[in-house]
Structure formats: structure tokens, C-alpha cells
Design a protein around this motif. Structure first.
Motif, mmCIF file in Angstrom:
data_model
loop_
_atom_site.group_PDB
_atom_site.id
_atom_site.type_symbol
_atom_site.label_atom_id
_atom_site.label_comp_id
_atom_site.label_asym_id
_atom_site.label_seq_id
_atom_site.Cartn_x
_atom_site.Cartn_y
_atom_site.Cartn_z
ATOM 1 N N VAL A 62 -8.211 -3.625 5.611
ATOM 2 C CA VAL A 62 -7.741 -4.600 4.452
ATOM 3 C C VAL A 62 -6.336 -5.352 5.443
ATOM 4 O O VAL A 62 -6.438 -6.532 4.890
ATOM 5 N N ILE A 96 -13.677 -3.094 2.619
ATOM 6 C CA ILE A 96 -12.492 -2.546 2.416
ATOM 7 C C ILE A 96 -12.003 -2.164 1.244
ATOM 8 O O ILE A 96 -10.905 -1.562 0.893
ATOM 9 N N MET A 97 -12.911 -2.164 0.095
ATOM 10 C CA MET A 97 -12.437 -1.815 -1.368
ATOM 11 C C MET A 97 -13.532 -0.761 -1.605
ATOM 12 O O MET A 97 -13.351 -0.058 -2.857
ATOM 13 N N ARG A 119 0.784 -1.024 -0.317
ATOM 14 C CA ARG A 119 0.018 -0.042 -0.006
ATOM 15 C C ARG A 119 0.797 1.191 0.066
ATOM 16 O O ARG A 119 0.539 2.358 -0.547
ATOM 17 N N ASP A 146 -4.314 0.154 6.765
ATOM 18 C CA ASP A 146 -5.730 0.321 6.867
ATOM 19 C C ASP A 146 -6.508 -0.863 7.639
ATOM 20 O O ASP A 146 -6.009 -2.003 7.332
ATOM 21 N N THR A 169 -8.198 -8.225 7.222
ATOM 22 C CA THR A 169 -8.767 -9.338 6.206
ATOM 23 C C THR A 169 -7.182 -10.234 5.716
ATOM 24 O O THR A 169 -7.427 -11.549 5.789
#
Length: 774
Positions: free
Chosen positions: A35, A288-289, A22, A32, A38
């Protein structure tokens, strides 16, 4: 340990790698939470299954390794308690692993429920904030459904189904092991959500609450993905096993009803579970997206989530009940000694429930804002599903009618199920009616209904199944008194807890709210007390299971006199279940029919080991084997001098050897003659040695392992020396009559008994003919 460190390394490594990527890609901030969580959970979960060894065989196969001897599937099975903590391909071991693991999550979920009832015991906020309260009932429900009820049935099925159909194992044993080990990963994801902010959108995880909820929502989604993958893999395994591995002669209409139930359930799981997995991926992508599947302001549709969720989750209700129906069919027929009434109707209704289960999902959404026209057909299909369910209830009651009912613990739980499930089914018919449903939606009427269906319909059947197959699983009988105590405590306090909730719901008390008007204070206080008692009743069950497995009476192969295949093998079953494939020749429920048989099972009786006389075995043994043989024999110490070769003494030793394998040590304290002025010590020693050798020869001729030696004159000290160096089981002292025995004048027998606390037998040898020498 490999599972722990590999899970940690892979989880943290994935989190670090995501942050690096990232940062390199220009996202800000690099960290984040959604993210990183996950990827961390996904890789930590996979790392755990890799570390525990689920992938070892496949990885070795991929890279071309030779199949190691311990992975050829001939070394599976539990040989000690440690084997239950490893990857094991034996379906019976996996079944026990499932049950123990699911009850751990059952206890955790139950403690969370007690927290809910503690908060509701009195009006107002006492112990928890509203957010924490929401988390308590959300995690409670998720654990009970995804980590207890569904996998508990998978555990019972794993243990019983392959044996019931005459198979040696499941079709895919390694996939079966992987399915189980994904389950603790799912549970840890859900429980560990308390570390980051637990999920609080209920077990339904409704959008948009789940999209904008605390970080624990991500943990819920990942937990459901692991649990769902586990369920699908298990269901595929059951389907292939049942369809392809049944014993010769077992047609579909000769299958036990539990097998029918698992066949229908596995079909539901394979067809329905991908829908909830897809819905949760959509929630995850929204979180998350930045996607907007359920955001109406960006073209999303929030009602779609409920449609997709309930298209799985209403069939999931039957996933949580059909195996229980199968268990009840087995228990009622066996413990009432009657053929099951309406076998084919029960089997067909099981399949019908599975099919109709996919046509009723929207009755959960009458107030969601869905298309109004959809309510009516859903109301009718919901009512229609009561028909096959009613067929089952009628068949079970008819099975009991005029049966020879044995009120064992599994039978009591089966009868308790009939009572509670009928109440849950009737309240379900009320909820199918649109006006009633609209009025009681989100009230405690729904809480009462779901607990009568899932606790009464599922947990009661799980208890019935565990008690019924406990002797087969453990080789031990459970304590029947404790079992009945457990049933009555559970039955009474379950009804005392949830029956009043119907009234509270109709009065308007809303669920999922930590506070309520004071007019319902008394009723809620009573309900909370009964809920605590219901939780305490579980302790009786846990104690009974643990203590009986440890010290219970050995279980016979068929304590219930059942006909199905699992009861035709030993308790616990052999590692590969059958010596030869059984031949199915009749119905599994022909109780009371003279000469009826379900199957012909061939059992190879191992040849009896050739009995080798101990002296011969010792002569052929290695030093290590000789030591083992000697330590296994009963040790008898013989003390004698002039009477050492007496016939009565040798007869006493022979009588002991006739009942137990023995080894004998003979010591001869060397006395000085008292009838002469001149003592020839060499001659005395030679005479003593001769008597000893004659005795040893006589004992060995009788097949008794015997050694001996001449010792100093004090028999008391000589005996204590032997007791200290090689403790005997008992002592035989041979003397002349008391008037002519110096040992007796010194109270040798009494002193030895007092000092050694061993059995000491006194043999008197009197007649000259009894000794080889005078």
C-alpha cells in the motif's frame, strides 16, 4: 531541482499520510509495503511532473493568472543544450528528448541482457541466483518494450510527422510535453525495483506470479501505468494532428506512408492500452487490497488475465512494428530513387494489420488451458495476418527492383530489416500452427522468434530512421564509415546470437531458466560471446551520434534529394517549421518522374541587413555597442614615422580593409633629427603629429576606423606595449630604404617577428612623392 525535491516531498508525504490513516483506521500494521509503495510511487511521479513544470500553464489558467509572455507558445524551441532538459512544447525538441531518454533505457536493458548471457555462457549457476536471473530478463524485457521500442517510435514520429504533413506543431503541445516527462517516471519505477526486490514474473507479469511476487511487482505495475498513460496521450495527439492539421492538398492518399503507419499505430494504442492498464490495476488490487480477481479459490479466473493481457499485447507487437514499416517505406523509396511500389496496397495493408491484430491474441495461450475450440480460429487468423505483411514485403522488394540503390547506412539497415524480419515472420507462421506451438512453447525457439521480430523488425528500423533523419534533427552529417561499421557489426552478431536459438529451442532448451544441460554448453558459450559483441557494436553508434553532433560536417537541407516536406526546410528546421502553410500538389514518392513535385513550399528570405560603414556605425553606437563593434574588427598595428603618410603604406592598409572589416592603430615613434646641431623638440613633435593626422585622415576617408598617437623614440618597445595592451592580428612597419633607415640597421623587423610571433609586413617608402613630408 524543483522536480527532485517536490517528487521527494510528495512521495514521502504520501507514504507518511497513508500510514497515519491506516493507524487511525485500525489497520495493523500501519506500514504495509504494497500500500505504501503504491501511494509513494504515484505521488512521487506526479510530483516530478509538477516540479519539472508540466502543469504550470494549466494551473495558472485554472486560478486565473494572466498568460505569461514565456508561455504563449512563441518561445518554444531549443536555443541551447539546456533547453533539452526542460519542459518544452516544440515537437522537435520533444522528439529528441524521447530518443535520448529511450536510448538510456536501451543501454540499461542491454546491460541486463548481457548479465543474462554471462550466466548462460556455461552450465550451472555462476553469477546470479535463479531469482536474480528471473529479475534480469524480466526487467530487461520490460525496459526494451515499454521504455525503448514503443517510445523511440514516438520520438521519431514527434520530430518528423508534424513537418511531414505541413503542420507547425502537434495539436496539443503541452500534452505532448507531459507525455514525454511521464516516461522517465515509468523507467525509474522499473529500474528502482532492484532496491526493494525486483519484479521477476517476466514482461508479461502473469498472475498469479505477479500477485504473490516480490515488492518490485508493485513498481512494475506503477511503471506500466505511467508508460501507458504516456502512450495514450501521445497517440491521441498523433490522431488529432494527422486528421485535422494536414497541409492544404494533402489528402489521405497523398500522405507519406510513415504518416499512415502512425495513424494505424495510434489507433491501436488508444484502443488496446486501456486493457493492459486495467489488467495491471486488477493485479494491484489483488496485491494490496486482498481482492481475488485471479484467485480460483475465491472465484477468480487466472486465464482471464492472459486473455486481457494478450488482447493488448499482441496488437502491441504491431505498435512496435508498424511505425518501423513506415520508416522502411520512406528509406527504401528515397535511397533507391524509385516510386514506392503499391502505395495504396501498403497503406491498406497497414490498416489491415491493425484490425487483424485484435483477432489473434489467443495464439499466445495454446497451452494455457483456455477453451480448446478457440485454438483453431486463432490459428487461422494468425496465419491470415501474414497476408498483409507479405504484401508489404513484396512491395518493398519490388521498390528495390531496378532502382538506383544507394547503400547508405539507413539503406543498409533497411535491407537488414528485410532479411531479419522475413526470418522472424516465417518462424511466426510456424508458431501459429497448433502442434508446433505446443512443442516449442517456452523454449528458446520463442526467444529467437521474438528477437527476430522485435530486434530485427523494430530496432533495425529505429536505427534506419535515426540515421535517415539525423541530418534534419541535428543540422550535422553523421560519419558514414562509422555508420556502415555499426550496421555490419550489428547485423553479423545479431544473427550469430539469435539464429542458433532456433535450434536450441527445437532441441528442447527451456527459456527463463538459469541452468541447462551441459550438452548445449558449446552453443551457449558461442551465443554469449556474440551477444557481448552485439552489445559492443552499440558503442560505435553512440560515439558516431555524439561526435557527429559535436563536430560533424554541416548538413544541407536535403542531403537525400527527397520529396517529402521535412526535407524542403532547413536542417535543422525553423522553430515553427514553415513560413507559410505548404501546398501539396502531388505524390510524396514520384522519384524518377520528370518535373514531379510533392509540395510547393514558400520560404521568406529575410532582407539583407543594411551595410553601415564602420565609422558611421561607431558614431551611432552606444559605448557598449562601440566596444562590441571594435572587438569584432580585425586589429592592425601600423608603425611608421617619416614614412607614415606614404602612399604604399596607406595602400597596404586599404588592401586589408578590402577583404575584412579592420580597425587600425598607428603609432609614430618620435625620432630626433640627425642632420642638425640644434633640435627644436616642439617643432619635431608638431611635424610628427601632422604626418600622423594626415595618415589618419586618409584612412578614415577610405572608410577605415583608425586611431593613432605619437610614442617614445624606441619603436621596438612601443610595439611591445601595444601588443600587451591591445593585441593586433598583424603588424605593418613602414621605413625608408635600408641604407637610410636607423630602424632597419637595428634589425627591427626580425626582432618584432621573433618576439611577437605575429605576421609583420615591411613596407619601404622611398620616393619623395610617396610622403607628404620629407
Amino acid at each position: 531541482m524543483r522536480a527532485i525535491w517536490l517528487s521527494t516531498v510528495m512521495g514521502l508525504g504520501a507514504a507518511l499520510l497513508v500510514m497515519v490513516i491506516r493507524r487511525w483506521a485500525g489497520f495493523s500494521p500501519a506500514y504495509d509495503e504494497g500500500v505504501v509503495d503504491t501511494f509513494m510511487l504515484a505521488f512521487a511521479g506526479f510530483g516530478f511532473t509538477i516540479g519539472i513544470g508540466c502543469w504550470d500553464y494549466w494551473w495558472g489558467y485554472i486560478i486565473g493568472n494572466a498568460t505569461p509572455a514565456h508561455e504563449d507558445h512563441s518561445n518554444h524551441g531549443a536555443h541551447s543544450w539546456r533547453d533539452y532538459f526542460k519542459v518544452n512544447t516544440d515537437h522537435k525538441v520533444i522528439g529528441v528528448q524521447y530518443l535520448v531518454t529511450t536510448f538510456i533505457f536501451f543501454i540499461i536493458g542491454g546491460m541486463l541482457a548481457e548479465g543474462v548471457r554471462a550466466e548462460l555462457a556455461t552450465p550451472g549457476l555462476q553469477y546470479f541466483s535463479p531469482a536474480t536471473y528471473n529479475a534480469l530478463f524480466s526487467v530487461h524485457a520490460a525496459l526494451m518494450i515499454f521504455l525503448f521500442v514503443i517510445p523511440a517510435f514516438a520520438g521519431l514520429g514527434n520530430f518528423v510527422i508534424p513537418i511531414m504533413i505541413g503542420a507547425q506543431d502537434m495539436a496539443f503541445p503541452r500534452l505532448n510535453a507531459l507525455s514525454f516527462w511521464m516516461l522517465p517516471v515509468a523507467g525509474m519505477c522499473m529500474v528502482s525495483s532492484f532496491l526493494v526486490g525486483p519484479f521477476d514474473a517476466g514482461w508479461t507479469n502473469y498472475a498469479s506470479l505477479s500477485v504473490h511476487g516480490p515488492p518490485g511487482q508493485t513498481f512494475w505495475v506503477m511503471g506500466v501505468q505511467f508508460a501507458g498513460a504516456s502512450s495514450i496521450a501521445t497517440a491521441v495527439n498523433f490522431l488529432v494532428t494527422i486528421v485535422t492539421m494536414r497541409a492544404p492538398g494533402m489528402s489521405f492518399w497523398r500522405m507519406p506512408l510513415l504518416v499512415w503507419a502512425n495513424l494505424a499505430t495510434s489507433t491501436l494504442v488508444v484502443l488496446g492500452t486501456p486493457f493492459i492498464a486495467g489488467a495491471q490495476f486488477q493485479v494491484l488490487f489483488d496485491r494490496i487490497m486482498g481482492m481475488h480477481f485471479f484467485d480460483p479459490t475465491h472465484g477468480g479466473n487466472i486465464i482471464v488475465y492472459q486473455h486481457v493481457f494478450w488482447f493488448y499485447s499482441h496488437p502491441a507487437v504491431y505498435i512496435m512494428m508498424l511505425p518501423g514499416f513506415g520508416i522502411i517505406s520512406e528509406v527504401l523509396a528515397i535511397h533507391s530513387r524509385k516510386p514506392i511500389f503499391g502505395y495504396k496496397l501498403i497503406a491498406i495493408s497497414t490498416v489491415a494489420i491493425g484490425v487483424l491484430g485484435f483477432t489473434v491474441w489467443a495464439h499466445h495461450m495454446f497451452v494455457s488451458g483456455m477453451a480448446p475450440w478457440l485454438r483453431v480460429p486463432m490459428m487461422f487468423t494468425t496465419m491470415a495476418i501474414a497476408v498483409p505483411t507479405g504484401i508489404k514485403i513484396f512491395s518493398w522488394v519490388a521498390t528495390l527492383w531496378r532502382g538506383v540503390v544507394h547503400l547508405t547506412t539507413p539503406m543498409l539497415f533497411a535491407c537488414g530489416f528485410l532479411f531479419t524480419f522475413v526470418i522472424g515472420g516465417l518462424s511466426g507462421v510456424f508458431l501459429a500452427v497448433i502442434p508446433v506451438d505446443i512443442n516449442v512453447t517456452d523454449t528458446y525457439f520463442v526467444v529467437a522468434h521474438i528477437h527476430y521480430v522485435l530486434f530485427g523488425g523494430s530496432v533495425f528500423t529505429i536505427y534506419a530512421g535515426i540515421y535517415h533523419w539525423y541530418p534534419k534533427m541535428t543540422g550535422r552529417m553523421y560519419d558514414e564509415s562509422l555508420g556502415k561499421l555499426h550496421f555490419w557489426l550489428t547485423f553479423i552478431f545479431f544473427n550469430a546470437t539469435f539464429m542458433p536459438m532456433h535450434w536450441l529451442g527445437m532441441e528442447g532448451m527451456m527459456r527463463r531458466i538459469a541452468d541447462y544441460p551441459s550438452k548445449w554448453a558449446d552453443m551457449n558459450f558461442i551465443i554469449s560471446i556474440c551477444a557481448f559483441a552485439l552489445g559492443a557494436s552499440t558503442l560505435v553508434f553512440l560515439y558516431n551520434m555524439a561526435h557527429s553532433w559535436w563536430k560533424g560536417a554541416p548538413a544541407p537541407a536535403n542531403p537525400w534529394r527527397a520529396l517529402t516536406l521535412e526535407w524542403q526546410v532547413t536542417s535543422p528546421p525553423p522553430i515553427f517549421n514553415f513560413d507559410e502553410p505548404p501546398q501539396i500538389v502531388g505524390s510524396p514518392y514520384a522519384y524518377g518522374v520528370p518535373g514531379a513535385r510533392h509540395a510547393i513550399v514558400t520560404v521568406h528570405v529575410p532582407p539583407a541587413p543594411e551595410e553601415i560603414p564602420v565609422p558611421v556605425a561607431l558614431a551611432q553606437a552606444t559605448p557598449v555597442q562601440r566596444e562590441a563593434i571594435m572587438s569584432a574588427l580585425k586589429h592592425i598595428l601600423v608603425v611608421a614615422n617619416q614614412t607614415v603618410a606614404g602612399e604604399r603604406l596607406i595602400a597596404a592598409v586599404r588592401s586589408r580593409a578590402a577583404t575584412d572589416p579592420v580597425r587600425v592603430t598607428v603609432i609614430c615613434p618620435q625620432n630626433d633629427p640627425t642632420d642638425t646641431w640644434v633640435v627644436d623638440e616642439a617643432a619635431v613633435a608638431a611635424a610628427t603629429r601632422a604626418r600622423l593626422e594626415a595618415t589618419l585622415a586618409a584612412l578614415r576617408a577610405a572608410g577605415i576606423e583608425a586611431n593613432g598617437y605619437v610614442v617614445d623614440r624606441d619603436p621596438y618597445t612601443a610595439v611591445l606595449d601595444v601588443v600587451e595592451s591591445d593585441p593586433p592580428a598583424e603588424i605593418i612597419v613602414s621605413t625608408l630604404p635600408r641604407t637610410r633607415s636607423g630602424w632597419m640597421r637595428r634589425d627591427l623587423i626580425e626582432r618584432l617577428r621573433d618576439r611577437t610571433q605575429l605576421p609583420v609586413e615591411h613596407v619601404v617608402v622611398d620616393e619623395p612623392s610617396e610622403t607628404t613630408t620629407s
